[in-house]
Design an enzyme around this catalytic site. Structure first.
Site, PDB file in Angstrom:
ATOM      1  N   ASP A 140      12.601  61.607   7.987  1.00  0.00           N
ATOM      2  CA  ASP A 140      12.757  63.045   7.821  1.00  0.00           C
ATOM      3  C   ASP A 140      14.198  63.447   8.129  1.00  0.00           C
ATOM      4  O   ASP A 140      14.965  63.777   7.233  1.00  0.00           O
ATOM      5  CB  ASP A 140      11.772  63.824   8.689  1.00  0.00           C
ATOM      6  CG  ASP A 140      11.636  65.283   8.276  1.00  0.00           C
ATOM      7  OD1 ASP A 140      12.078  65.635   7.161  1.00  0.00           O
ATOM      8  OD2 ASP A 140      11.066  66.070   9.047  1.00  0.00           O
ATOM      9  N   GLU A 189       2.808  71.006   7.149  1.00  0.00           N
ATOM     10  CA  GLU A 189       3.526  70.903   8.429  1.00  0.00           C
ATOM     11  C   GLU A 189       3.144  72.017   9.400  1.00  0.00           C
ATOM     12  O   GLU A 189       3.630  72.019  10.533  1.00  0.00           O
ATOM     13  CB  GLU A 189       5.038  70.961   8.210  1.00  0.00           C
ATOM     14  CG  GLU A 189       5.705  69.658   7.892  1.00  0.00           C
ATOM     15  CD  GLU A 189       7.223  69.778   7.924  1.00  0.00           C
ATOM     16  OE1 GLU A 189       7.820  69.355   8.915  1.00  0.00           O
ATOM     17  OE2 GLU A 189       7.805  70.292   6.951  1.00  0.00           O
ATOM     18  N   GLY A 233      11.673  74.173   3.909  1.00  0.00           N
ATOM     19  CA  GLY A 233      11.869  75.447   4.586  1.00  0.00           C
ATOM     20  C   GLY A 233      10.628  75.981   5.267  1.00  0.00           C
ATOM     21  O   GLY A 233       9.729  75.232   5.643  1.00  0.00           O
ATOM     22  N   ASP A 257      21.451  67.042   5.690  1.00  0.00           N
ATOM     23  CA  ASP A 257      22.029  67.818   6.794  1.00  0.00           C
ATOM     24  C   ASP A 257      21.386  67.519   8.134  1.00  0.00           C
ATOM     25  O   ASP A 257      21.968  67.818   9.182  1.00  0.00           O
ATOM     26  CB  ASP A 257      21.991  69.321   6.495  1.00  0.00           C
ATOM     27  CG  ASP A 257      20.618  69.830   6.110  1.00  0.00           C
ATOM     28  OD1 ASP A 257      19.690  69.009   5.897  1.00  0.00           O
ATOM     29  OD2 ASP A 257      20.454  71.067   5.990  1.00  0.00           O
ATOM     30  N   HIS A 286       7.254  69.713   0.315  1.00  0.00           N
ATOM     31  CA  HIS A 286       6.837  69.804   1.712  1.00  0.00           C
ATOM     32  C   HIS A 286       5.530  70.600   1.810  1.00  0.00           C
ATOM     33  O   HIS A 286       5.468  71.739   1.338  1.00  0.00           O
ATOM     34  CB  HIS A 286       7.893  70.534   2.544  1.00  0.00           C
ATOM     35  CG  HIS A 286       9.092  69.715   2.885  1.00  0.00           C
ATOM     36  ND1 HIS A 286       9.979  69.259   1.944  1.00  0.00           N
ATOM     37  CD2 HIS A 286       9.560  69.283   4.100  1.00  0.00           C
ATOM     38  CE1 HIS A 286      10.948  68.578   2.553  1.00  0.00           C
ATOM     39  NE2 HIS A 286      10.722  68.581   3.854  1.00  0.00           N
TER      40      HIS A 286
END
Length: 339
Positions: free
Chosen positions: A279, A202, A172, A19, A199
């Site tokens: 990414d 970050e 997320g 997306d 993930h």
């Protein structure tokens, strides 16, 4: 190497969000399918789907995804989206790509988790039938959702694991939902035999990386916060964990406030298994070729380095050994001119 040479290099990519990587032409096509009015010019549209230049953190960056979500609510839309990202990758000589997506975000139009996942798989098949590329899918759990939702997603999609759906991920809001909060869903996915990436790191939170490694996850997306954590880097190397680096994205989200806070050099010096990734091609306004150029300009990364990082990606890919051998052979052949 000049930009054209970097473009010609064979590449692999493990960390690419569906997306966040749709071309503007694909976005226009998807919007037309649901009669959604878009800005007349691409410059105006780009401002809606790219991360703002003044992003302060990961949360600001993730807001750019809200625009695209309503466009990905039908089988046809998901097929077109998957095909589009494969096409973009193939056009810059990506030989292998894993494209990740969260099926839970495509249920508003009545699709089931299985239908959404199958639609993406079909789009990848269409892309592979057209281009010389191997494309695989990963399903993402969303850490801000209840563990029960993520457990249901993995239980529902695990039977689809096979030649095209090859693994899973958790993405997320990391700041509010650290690794340990996701542990029950992680363990469910592992018990189902879902190969995982995750993930972590970050949001200036090295503990999230360490916990993911402790839970036995073999690949970490970003791992940015390890840049000044020698013991953590040692653990990454010791466990053979592969790191999916995303330079442009990390600078945009302020995961790395400067190049000095980006962990590439520390990880490389320690002998960690590094890979280079976009990414989100659209949200970050980048391509894999542009990422290679940025590494070359910032760190003096060489063709031999790029080959090594691509081989790391193949080693860590969620595919059979026979496919890995074929891809390794192709990479060695393609890089012979440059190394």
């Amino acid at each position: 190497m000049d930009f054209q040479t970097l473009h010609q290099l064979s590449k692999t990519e493990l960390h690419c969000h569906l997306d966040g990587s749709l071309s503007l032409s694909c976005i226009r096509q998807l919007a037309k399918m649901i009669d959604r009015k878009l800005p007349a010019t691409d410059d105006e549209l780009r401002r809606l789907v790219q991360a703002p230049a003044d992003s302060e953190n990961l949360g600001d960056y993730l807001k750019a995804f809200d625009f695209v979500a309503p466009l990905l609510q039908t089988k046809k839309a998901l097929q077109l989206a998957a095909y589009d990202v494969v096409e973009q990758a193939a056009e810059e000589n990506v030989r292998y790509i894993e494209i990740r997506f969260a099926p839970v975000f495509s249920l508003a139009g009545g699709l089931s988790l299985v239908e959404a996942t199958q639609a993406v798989i079909e789009g990848l098949h269409q892309g592979m039938a057209t281009y010389d590329i191997m494309a695989k899918a990963l399903v993402c759990g969303m850490r801000q959702l209840p563990n029960t939702d993520n457990q249901t997603m993995f239980k529902t999609t695990a039977p689809l694991l096979g030649s095209t759906l090859v693994g899973g991920d958790f993405a997320g809001n990391e700041a509010d939902f650290p690794t340990n909060v996701c542990a029950p869903a992680i363990k469910t996915a592992q018990s189902l035999g879902v190969p995982l990436t995750f993930h972590a790191g970050e949001c200036h939170c090295p503990q999230n990386i360490g916990e993911a490694v402790r839970l036995g996850i073999p690949r970490i997306g970003h791992a940015t916060a390890c840049f000044d954590q020698p013991a953590l880097i040692e653990k990454i190397v010791e466990t053979g964990t592969t790191v999916e680096l995303c330079l442009t994205s990390n600078l945009q989200t302020k995961a790395a406030r400067t190049l000095a806070e980006f962990p590439y050099q520390a990880l490389k010096k320690a002998g960690a298994k590094i890979t280079i990734n976009t990414d989100n091609r659209t949200v970050s306004n980048t391509t894999l070729t542009q990422e290679y150029q940025r590494y070359q300009q910032a760190f003096g990364t060489t063709a031999a380095d790029f080959l090594a990082f691509n081989l790391n990606a193949i080693d860590a890919a969620f595919i059979p050994d026979a496919d890995k051998k074929s891809l390794r052979d192709q990479l060695h052949q393609d890089y012979a001119t440059y190394c």
